[in-house]
Design an enzyme around this catalytic site. Sequence first.
Site, PDB file in Angstrom:
ATOM      1  N   GLU A  93     -34.183  26.554  42.483  1.00 31.64           N
ATOM      2  CA  GLU A  93     -33.551  26.026  41.278  1.00 31.64           C
ATOM      3  C   GLU A  93     -33.741  24.528  41.150  1.00 31.64           C
ATOM      4  O   GLU A  93     -33.652  23.793  42.131  1.00 31.64           O
ATOM      5  CB  GLU A  93     -32.067  26.379  41.261  1.00 31.64           C
ATOM      6  CG  GLU A  93     -31.883  27.809  40.800  1.00 31.64           C
ATOM      7  CD  GLU A  93     -30.466  28.298  40.998  1.00 31.64           C
ATOM      8  OE1 GLU A  93     -29.757  28.431  40.010  1.00 31.64           O
ATOM      9  OE2 GLU A  93     -30.098  28.539  42.151  1.00 31.64           O
ATOM     10  N   CYS A 106     -32.965  17.004  39.489  1.00 26.57           N
ATOM     11  CA  CYS A 106     -32.372  17.378  40.774  1.00 26.57           C
ATOM     12  C   CYS A 106     -33.179  18.557  41.329  1.00 26.57           C
ATOM     13  O   CYS A 106     -33.240  19.613  40.710  1.00 26.57           O
ATOM     14  CB  CYS A 106     -30.913  17.762  40.550  1.00 26.57           C
ATOM     15  SG  CYS A 106     -30.115  18.374  42.039  1.00 26.57           S
ATOM     16  N   CYS A 113     -29.436  28.144  51.572  1.00 23.11           N
ATOM     17  CA  CYS A 113     -29.035  27.046  52.464  1.00 23.11           C
ATOM     18  C   CYS A 113     -28.365  27.635  53.700  1.00 23.11           C
ATOM     19  O   CYS A 113     -27.569  28.559  53.588  1.00 23.11           O
ATOM     20  CB  CYS A 113     -28.060  26.112  51.744  1.00 23.11           C
ATOM     21  SG  CYS A 113     -27.591  24.662  52.728  1.00 23.11           S
ATOM     22  N   CYS A 117     -20.897  25.226  53.905  1.00 25.54           N
ATOM     23  CA  CYS A 117     -19.839  24.431  53.265  1.00 25.54           C
ATOM     24  C   CYS A 117     -19.007  25.367  52.387  1.00 25.54           C
ATOM     25  O   CYS A 117     -19.565  26.096  51.559  1.00 25.54           O
ATOM     26  CB  CYS A 117     -20.445  23.304  52.431  1.00 25.54           C
ATOM     27  SG  CYS A 117     -21.524  22.216  53.391  1.00 25.54           S
ATOM     28  N   CYS A 120     -19.233  25.283  48.341  1.00 29.21           N
ATOM     29  CA  CYS A 120     -20.546  25.324  47.676  1.00 29.21           C
ATOM     30  C   CYS A 120     -21.040  26.751  47.500  1.00 29.21           C
ATOM     31  O   CYS A 120     -21.062  27.542  48.449  1.00 29.21           O
ATOM     32  CB  CYS A 120     -21.551  24.517  48.487  1.00 29.21           C
ATOM     33  SG  CYS A 120     -23.195  24.508  47.745  1.00 29.21           S
ATOM     34  N   GLY A 166     -30.065  23.758  49.373  1.00 33.81           N
ATOM     35  CA  GLY A 166     -30.644  23.482  50.686  1.00 33.81           C
ATOM     36  C   GLY A 166     -30.200  22.174  51.293  1.00 33.81           C
ATOM     37  O   GLY A 166     -29.586  21.328  50.634  1.00 33.81           O
ATOM     38  N   SER A 198     -29.782  13.603  49.518  1.00 32.26           N
ATOM     39  CA  SER A 198     -28.413  13.808  49.980  1.00 32.26           C
ATOM     40  C   SER A 198     -28.403  14.732  51.186  1.00 32.26           C
ATOM     41  O   SER A 198     -29.021  15.793  51.176  1.00 32.26           O
ATOM     42  CB  SER A 198     -27.613  14.440  48.835  1.00 32.26           C
ATOM     43  OG  SER A 198     -26.310  14.732  49.258  1.00 32.26           O
ATOM     44  N   LEU A 222     -19.519  13.639  52.423  1.00 34.98           N
ATOM     45  CA  LEU A 222     -18.426  13.526  53.406  1.00 34.98           C
ATOM     46  C   LEU A 222     -17.382  14.621  53.242  1.00 34.98           C
ATOM     47  O   LEU A 222     -17.075  15.349  54.174  1.00 34.98           O
ATOM     48  CB  LEU A 222     -17.747  12.166  53.261  1.00 34.98           C
ATOM     49  CG  LEU A 222     -18.293  11.031  54.115  1.00 34.98           C
ATOM     50  CD1 LEU A 222     -17.378   9.827  53.993  1.00 34.98           C
ATOM     51  CD2 LEU A 222     -18.432  11.430  55.585  1.00 34.98           C
ATOM     52  N   CYS A 344     -23.451  20.361  40.641  1.00 38.57           N
ATOM     53  CA  CYS A 344     -23.470  20.298  42.108  1.00 38.57           C
ATOM     54  C   CYS A 344     -22.765  21.507  42.696  1.00 38.57           C
ATOM     55  O   CYS A 344     -21.640  21.826  42.310  1.00 38.57           O
ATOM     56  CB  CYS A 344     -22.680  19.090  42.603  1.00 38.57           C
ATOM     57  SG  CYS A 344     -23.409  17.525  42.279  1.00 38.57           S
TER      58      CYS A 344
HETATM   59  N1  SAH Z   1     -27.132  19.813  51.492  1.00 36.33           N
HETATM   60  C1  SAH Z   1     -27.132  18.522  50.874  1.00 36.33           C
HETATM   61  C2  SAH Z   1     -27.572  18.512  49.423  1.00 36.33           C
HETATM   62  C3  SAH Z   1     -27.017  19.574  48.505  1.00 36.33           C
HETATM   63  S1  SAH Z   1     -25.331  19.441  48.013  1.00 36.33           S
HETATM   64  C4  SAH Z   1     -25.759  17.884  51.022  1.00 36.33           C
HETATM   65  O1  SAH Z   1     -24.860  18.529  51.522  1.00 36.33           O
HETATM   66  O2  SAH Z   1     -25.613  16.713  50.713  1.00 36.33           O
HETATM   67  C5  SAH Z   1     -25.271  18.090  46.903  1.00 36.33           C
HETATM   68  C6  SAH Z   1     -23.862  17.550  46.695  1.00 36.33           C
HETATM   69  O3  SAH Z   1     -23.058  18.481  45.978  1.00 36.33           O
HETATM   70  C7  SAH Z   1     -23.119  17.285  47.993  1.00 36.33           C
HETATM   71  O4  SAH Z   1     -22.544  16.018  47.974  1.00 36.33           O
HETATM   72  C8  SAH Z   1     -22.040  18.345  48.012  1.00 36.33           C
HETATM   73  O5  SAH Z   1     -20.927  17.905  48.726  1.00 36.33           O
HETATM   74  C9  SAH Z   1     -21.769  18.533  46.552  1.00 36.33           C
HETATM   75  N2  SAH Z   1     -21.171  19.815  46.227  1.00 36.33           N
HETATM   76  C10 SAH Z   1     -21.403  21.005  46.800  1.00 36.33           C
HETATM   77  N3  SAH Z   1     -20.685  21.969  46.221  1.00 36.33           N
HETATM   78  C11 SAH Z   1     -19.987  21.388  45.225  1.00 36.33           C
HETATM   79  C12 SAH Z   1     -19.093  21.865  44.225  1.00 36.33           C
HETATM   80  N4  SAH Z   1     -18.798  23.157  44.121  1.00 36.33           N
HETATM   81  N5  SAH Z   1     -18.571  20.975  43.366  1.00 36.33           N
HETATM   82  C13 SAH Z   1     -18.906  19.662  43.428  1.00 36.33           C
HETATM   83  N6  SAH Z   1     -19.768  19.159  44.329  1.00 36.33           N
HETATM   84  C14 SAH Z   1     -20.293  20.002  45.228  1.00 36.33           C
END
Ligand code: SAH
Length: 365
Positions: A93, A106, A113, A117, A120, A166, A198, A222, A344
């Site tokens: 995507e 993006c 992935c 988390c 996500c 990812g 990121s 973070l 995101c």
């Molecule tokens: N794996 C990498 C890049 C992908 S996530 C990383 O973790 O940085 C990109 C950003 O989206 C990260 O800062 C993550 O914390 C944020 N993110 C993930 N899920 C989200 C959500 N449901 N709502 C808002 N931000 C989210």
Amino acid sequence: MTDRLNLAGSSQDEVIDFVTSLGEPAYRGRQLFAAIQHRRLRNFDEISDLPKTLRERLKETATAATLTVESRYISSDGTRRFLMKTHDNLPVETVFIPEERRDTICFSSQSGCPLQCTFCLTAKLGLLRSLTAAEIVEQIIIVLNDVYGTGAPTPRGTNLVGMGAGEPFLNFDSLLKATRIMGDAQGLFIVPHRITISTAGVVPKIRELAKIQERPNLAISLAAPTDELRDELMPINKKWPLEELLSACNEFQQTLKPRERFTFEYVMLDGVNDSDEHARQLANLLNRHKLRAKVNLIPHNPADPLPYQPSPGARVDSFKRILEAKGIDAFVRKPRGRDIFAACGQLAAVTQNIMSATKHREATP
Ligand code: SAH
């Protein structure tokens, strides 16, 4: 398909080597590189300034187009989400985000992935596989052609963020190779300082990036100011806890030029990580490590299986004010493309059927 060399992931020198290995002069290689990367042609037949015999040879041994666009969704805010498929049928995507000053793309570094988390949606896919450098470059070429027209110049340049599906730093070599190719002035000419990668905190790769001169900008996710909470939200924290992560960030910071900064991203989850106390803990943590990074506050983008809601606007403002009072620059990110699962943490190959079936909660923070 797989045994043909994907030239979208070859540097100019590699394309020249390849073409000369076919018995052709070097300038044909330069022509071919520019056709793929600058004119953004995806089909060798379209490169009409190459001799027909060479085009036929290329078609037998190489390719520049392995990704196909399965569907494209356009948000009410102009954001476009491209759901693509690899040659082996895996989802990729990419999101186009129109912005006032400069448009942003993006891209994804992996299909699915491996990180888990909890906030996500991509995590639900698990890791399907890492993408090749060619597949990363192809995403950008496909989107630019769709938005501006094949090979058409981009009106104000393009920023890239490696924040799609990812964990980019678990695909470090391909990622860096792709950024080197995209930076070529004879190609896409998207230079490293227009690219932000990121990471969820793959510490050894932050240290490795620090040693590289021409490199993309860094953002660190973070999501929590304490190990206890971060262990829960981002299990990668058990491998590389906050102290280790932030000391790697400090090393990285020492290699920045005076006016450069890196970024922390902090997803705001209602009632989970968004209290005034969390803000104070976060500010103290960053100050203790002498980090002069900025903090981007990202209101959570909800999706049905995820057990969170975005923090209310007033909460986000209060959190931001506490950071600022302790000397930390904080910015609230506006969610883009939520209605088409492009924001995101919403990239999980969601299709029209799923979107229509999902009662999508459009909670505005
Ligand atoms: N794996 C990498 C890049 C992908 S996530 C990383 O973790 O940085 C990109 C950003 O989206 C990260 O800062 C993550 O914390 C944020 N993110 C993930 N899920 C989200 C959500 N449901 N709502 C808002 N931000 C989210």
